[in-house]
Enzyme design. Structure first.
Site, mmCIF file in Angstrom:
data_model
loop_
_atom_site.group_PDB
_atom_site.id
_atom_site.type_symbol
_atom_site.label_atom_id
_atom_site.label_comp_id
_atom_site.label_asym_id
_atom_site.label_seq_id
_atom_site.Cartn_x
_atom_site.Cartn_y
_atom_site.Cartn_z
ATOM 1 N N SER A 148 54.398 23.529 -32.422
ATOM 2 C CA SER A 148 54.772 23.632 -31.086
ATOM 3 C C SER A 148 55.988 23.962 -30.919
ATOM 4 C CB SER A 148 54.226 21.869 -30.644
ATOM 5 O OG SER A 148 54.400 21.804 -29.396
ATOM 6 N N ASP A 224 43.401 24.457 -26.241
ATOM 7 C CA ASP A 224 44.746 23.119 -26.205
ATOM 8 C C ASP A 224 45.577 23.052 -24.660
ATOM 9 O OD1 ASP A 224 47.725 22.577 -26.353
ATOM 10 O OD2 ASP A 224 48.092 24.099 -28.135
ATOM 11 N N HIS A 257 45.626 20.948 -29.929
ATOM 12 C CA HIS A 257 47.402 21.072 -30.511
ATOM 13 C C HIS A 257 47.090 19.774 -31.425
ATOM 14 C CE1 HIS A 257 51.045 21.790 -28.881
ATOM 15 N NE2 HIS A 257 51.664 21.442 -28.981
#
Length: 278
Positions: A148, A224, A257
């Site tokens: 991320s 996600d 995620h």
């Protein structure tokens, strides 16, 4: 450097360490896994950059990297994501996506963040020097990866320092921070309103401006929750195609995620790095 803890794992040593950083002006904590190895042998190293709200502890506790690192002979280093401590400025509203836990791997130029938020120099210079002085690392064989915000960091650092990082991969990276809300807030807050200055910390912009690496591996969960608004891997795919950079972009059905996603594909990423680091 102070040793906080060490534990045996998969025939290696997992350590947590603390030191006083000259770059951030704060104590910084990081983790290092060193596989067992013959005396005098130096091993390749993979740096792992974490995402928003994280510290070194998230991947250390949930990343499932030690077995693969032991088998492949890789040292694994996980720094923190931002400076911390009394007097370190935070987001005025206490938001999760700016300030503490959200350093975005840049050297801030805007007050009051410029005094402490120097994660770019910390990760590329200060921490590697400290690790090289204290662990059996072959600094000619470095790879970098992240998740991320940390995927953003891994991609931008590798693009800016291809001579330092011989391999790069990412989980669900922020590929174009200059085009998404997370990045616009962070880069604007740390670097100011001049978007030209942001391009040095934006993987898609760096590629458009001529930066290159040998190859990139990215895994992205199709479930996600940040995929459409914040991550936008299609922008990286288009930039790499235009620049002729080999990109392996794997869209993973059903994955989100979280570290359930990261841990599932961690061994694949480490094997990718080992193959390029030798």
């Amino acid at each position: 450097m102070e040793t906080v803890s060490t534990n045996r794992a998969y025939g290696g040593t997992q350590g947590i360490y603390r030191h006083a950083s000259a770059e951030t002006g704060t104590p910084m904590v990081f983790s290092v896994f060193v596989p067992d190895h013959a005396p005098g042998v130096k091993l390749p190293v993979v740096w792992y950059l974490s995402g928003l709200t994280c510290t070194h502890a998230n991947v250390t506790d949930k990343g499932d990297y030690r077995r693969a690192c032991a088998e492949l002979g890789l040292i694994f280093v996980a720094p923190d994501t931002s400076p911390r401590g009394e007097g370190v400025p935070d987001d005025a509203a206490g938001a999760y996506d700016f300030g503490l836990g959200a350093g975005f791997y840049v050297d801030a130029t805007e007050a009051p963040f410029d005094a402490n938020y120097r994660m770019y120099s910390y990760v590329t210079e200060e921490l590697p020097a400290l690790v090289a002085a204290n662990f059996p690392v072959d600094m000619a064989r470095q790879g970098i990866m992240g998740h991320s915000m940390g995927g953003h960091g891994a991609l931008t650092l590798a693009l800016r320092h291809p001579e330092q990082y011989l391999s790069v991969s990412a989980f669900a990276p922020i590929v174009a921070p200059g085009q998404v809300p997370w990045g616009e807030k962070a880069l604007g807050g740390y670097l100011g309103p001049d978007r030209a200055a942001w391009r040095q910390h934006d993987a898609v912009a760096l590629i458009e401006d001529g930066a290159s690496v040998g190859a990139i591996l990215v895994d992205q969960g199709e479930a996600d929750q940040f995929l459409v608004e914040q991550l936008r891997p299609e922008l990286l795919a288009a930039a790499c195609e235009a620049a002729g950079i080999p990109l392996t972009l794997r869209m993973q059905p059903g994955y989100d995620h979280s570290y359930y996603f990261i841990s599932t594909f961690m061994a694949d990423h480490l094997a990718w790095h080992a193959g390029k680091l030798g």
